[in-house]
Design a protein around this motif. Structure first.
Motif, mmCIF file in Angstrom:
data_model
loop_
_atom_site.group_PDB
_atom_site.id
_atom_site.type_symbol
_atom_site.label_atom_id
_atom_site.label_comp_id
_atom_site.label_asym_id
_atom_site.label_seq_id
_atom_site.Cartn_x
_atom_site.Cartn_y
_atom_site.Cartn_z
ATOM 1 N N THR A 1 0.836 -1.200 0.000
ATOM 2 C CA THR A 1 0.000 0.000 0.000
ATOM 3 C C THR A 1 0.869 1.246 0.000
ATOM 4 N N LEU A 2 0.296 2.347 -0.497
ATOM 5 C CA LEU A 2 0.978 3.638 -0.531
ATOM 6 C C LEU A 2 0.163 4.644 0.265
ATOM 7 N N THR A 3 0.796 5.223 1.272
ATOM 8 C CA THR A 3 0.182 6.275 2.078
ATOM 9 C C THR A 3 0.851 7.603 1.753
ATOM 10 N N ALA A 4 0.050 8.607 1.433
ATOM 11 C CA ALA A 4 0.567 9.952 1.154
ATOM 12 C C ALA A 4 0.465 10.798 2.413
ATOM 13 N N VAL A 5 1.522 11.552 2.697
ATOM 14 C CA VAL A 5 1.543 12.483 3.819
ATOM 15 C C VAL A 5 1.618 13.887 3.234
ATOM 16 N N VAL A 6 0.587 14.686 3.461
ATOM 17 C CA VAL A 6 0.529 16.032 2.903
ATOM 18 C C VAL A 6 0.575 17.044 4.034
ATOM 19 N N GLY A 7 0.976 18.258 3.685
ATOM 20 C CA GLY A 7 1.029 19.312 4.684
ATOM 21 C C GLY A 7 1.978 20.406 4.256
ATOM 22 N N PRO A 8 1.891 21.564 4.893
ATOM 23 C CA PRO A 8 2.737 22.696 4.518
ATOM 24 C C PRO A 8 4.187 22.482 4.906
ATOM 25 N N SER A 9 5.073 23.308 4.372
ATOM 26 C CA SER A 9 6.474 23.275 4.753
ATOM 27 C C SER A 9 6.601 23.540 6.251
ATOM 28 N N GLY A 10 7.506 22.797 6.891
ATOM 29 C CA GLY A 10 7.711 22.980 8.321
ATOM 30 C C GLY A 10 6.717 22.252 9.196
ATOM 31 N N SER A 11 5.860 21.432 8.598
ATOM 32 C CA SER A 11 4.829 20.745 9.386
ATOM 33 C C SER A 11 5.340 19.483 10.063
ATOM 34 N N ARG B 1 -1.418 17.745 -4.077
ATOM 35 C CA ARG B 1 -2.618 16.979 -3.748
ATOM 36 C C ARG B 1 -3.311 16.393 -4.984
ATOM 37 N N ALA B 2 -2.774 16.672 -6.164
ATOM 38 C CA ALA B 2 -3.390 16.143 -7.377
ATOM 39 C C ALA B 2 -3.292 14.622 -7.400
ATOM 40 N N HIS B 3 -4.357 13.975 -7.798
ATOM 41 C CA HIS B 3 -4.403 12.525 -8.023
ATOM 42 C C HIS B 3 -4.334 11.698 -6.740
ATOM 43 N N LEU B 4 -4.413 12.313 -5.567
ATOM 44 C CA LEU B 4 -4.269 11.543 -4.333
ATOM 45 C C LEU B 4 -5.465 10.636 -4.061
ATOM 46 N N GLU B 5 -6.545 10.824 -4.811
ATOM 47 C CA GLU B 5 -7.678 9.915 -4.631
ATOM 48 C C GLU B 5 -7.326 8.487 -5.023
ATOM 49 N N ARG B 6 -6.213 8.304 -5.721
ATOM 50 C CA ARG B 6 -5.822 6.958 -6.171
ATOM 51 C C ARG B 6 -4.924 6.230 -5.186
ATOM 52 N N VAL B 7 -4.392 6.915 -4.175
ATOM 53 C CA VAL B 7 -3.507 6.241 -3.228
ATOM 54 C C VAL B 7 -4.349 5.493 -2.196
ATOM 55 N N SER C 1 -2.810 14.033 6.859
ATOM 56 C CA SER C 1 -2.386 15.420 6.825
ATOM 57 C C SER C 1 -1.522 15.710 8.049
ATOM 58 N N MET C 2 -0.434 16.423 7.830
ATOM 59 C CA MET C 2 0.449 16.769 8.942
ATOM 60 C C MET C 2 0.489 18.280 9.100
ATOM 61 N N GLU C 3 0.333 18.727 10.344
ATOM 62 C CA GLU C 3 0.435 20.145 10.669
ATOM 63 C C GLU C 3 0.930 20.278 12.102
ATOM 64 N N ASP C 4 1.962 21.102 12.285
ATOM 65 C CA ASP C 4 2.558 21.321 13.600
ATOM 66 C C ASP C 4 2.958 20.014 14.275
ATOM 67 N N GLY C 5 3.466 19.085 13.457
ATOM 68 C CA GLY C 5 3.965 17.833 13.999
ATOM 69 C C GLY C 5 2.926 16.795 14.337
ATOM 70 N N ARG C 6 1.658 17.068 14.015
ATOM 71 C CA ARG C 6 0.595 16.116 14.324
ATOM 72 C C ARG C 6 -0.040 15.601 13.035
ATOM 73 N N LEU C 7 -0.455 14.332 13.076
ATOM 74 C CA LEU C 7 -1.155 13.736 11.948
ATOM 75 C C LEU C 7 -2.655 13.748 12.196
ATOM 76 N N SER C 8 -3.413 13.926 11.106
ATOM 77 C CA SER C 8 -4.860 13.822 11.191
ATOM 78 C C SER C 8 -5.351 12.965 10.037
ATOM 79 N N LEU C 9 -6.468 12.289 10.254
ATOM 80 C CA LEU C 9 -7.091 11.425 9.253
ATOM 81 C C LEU C 9 -8.557 11.809 9.110
ATOM 82 N N PRO C 10 -9.062 11.944 7.894
ATOM 83 C CA PRO C 10 -8.307 12.037 6.646
ATOM 84 C C PRO C 10 -7.785 13.456 6.446
ATOM 85 N N ALA C 11 -6.988 13.655 5.395
ATOM 86 C CA ALA C 11 -6.509 15.002 5.093
ATOM 87 C C ALA C 11 -7.673 15.852 4.608
ATOM 88 N N PRO C 12 -7.691 17.137 4.984
ATOM 89 C CA PRO C 12 -8.734 18.018 4.462
ATOM 90 C C PRO C 12 -8.588 18.206 2.973
#
Length: 226
Positions: A33-43, A203-209, A214-225
């Motif tokens: 499986t492939l998991t994508a981790v998205v988020g701003p720089s410095g997250s 974030r393009a095409h991430l519906e296929r993964v 989503s990562m922000e301020d060092g924390r993960l959330s599910l699902p990404a907004p």
């Protein structure tokens, strides 16, 4: 085999205090499986990859790579784990300018004390898998950015890793080539049963993964907004 992080916290010195890069992060990535981790720089995305790759030891929490508990491993054992069980696709390919495409892959086998001659067949199979068997004798300056990134991916798979960590693979590519690289990663993840983590701003095409966090301020959330 999977990649599992459980309640991982990582801090860095910041003057008289400490900066929290990862805050009780838990993530489970099954084989194939492939998991994508998205988020701003410095997250904290890069810190997540560094911990998963055993390049950085967290303050607390568990990291299990393909059944191996990484806590307490010596530096030599960590290096061996990275070499034999973890494939890393860096944001920039960093290909050796004097080597051909097939030689870029063979060097990885040599680092694992394998024979360069014996490794050629596997290297050619991987080049074929990424659609570049006909470019085996070309050097980096003779290839496009997308082709160099494909070599980068094939190189990371040379030692048959259980875990594949991918850092911003489409950042230097246009939309079409970026989509092709994601297709390639998805196909190889399934075919070779790797537990793949891909850090990305795109974030393009991430519906296929298989999963997105989503990562922000060092924390993960599910699902990404969205």
């Amino acid at each position: 085999m999977t990649l599992t992080l459980t309640d991982v916290t990582l801090t860095y010195p910041d003057g008289d205090t400490r900066l929290t890069a990862l805050d009780r992060v838990s993530l489970d990535v099954p084989a194939g499986t492939l998991t994508a981790v998205v988020g701003p720089s410095g997250s904290g995305k890069s810190s997540l990859l560094a911990v998963a790759a055993t390049l950085v030891t967290p303050d607390q929490g568990r990291v299990v790579v393909a059944g191996t508990e990484t806590a307490g491993l010596s530096r030599a054992d960590q290096a061996a784990l990275r070499r034999d069980r973890i494939g890393i696709v860096f944001q920039q390919p960093h290909l050796l300018p004097s080597l051909t495409a097939v030689e870029q892959l063979q060097v990885m086998a040599h680092l694992s004390h394998g024979s360069l001659r014996a490794s050629r067949g596997r290297a050619m199979d991987l080049l074929d898998a990424v659609g570049l068997a006909d470019r085996a004798s070309r050097r980096p300056h003779q290839m496009s950015g997308g082709q160099r990134q494909r070599i980068n991916i094939a190189r990371a798979l040379m030692n048959e890793p259980a875990v594949l960590l991918v850092d911003e693979p489409t950042s230097a590519l246009d939309h079409v080539r970026g989509a092709a690289v994601l297709d390639l990663l998805l196909g190889l993840t399934r075919e070779r049963s790797t537990a793949t983590v891909m850090v990305t701003h795109d974030r393009a095409h991430l519906e296929r993964v298989d999963g997105t966090v989503s990562m922000e301020d060092g924390r993960l959330s599910l699902p990404a907004p969205a």
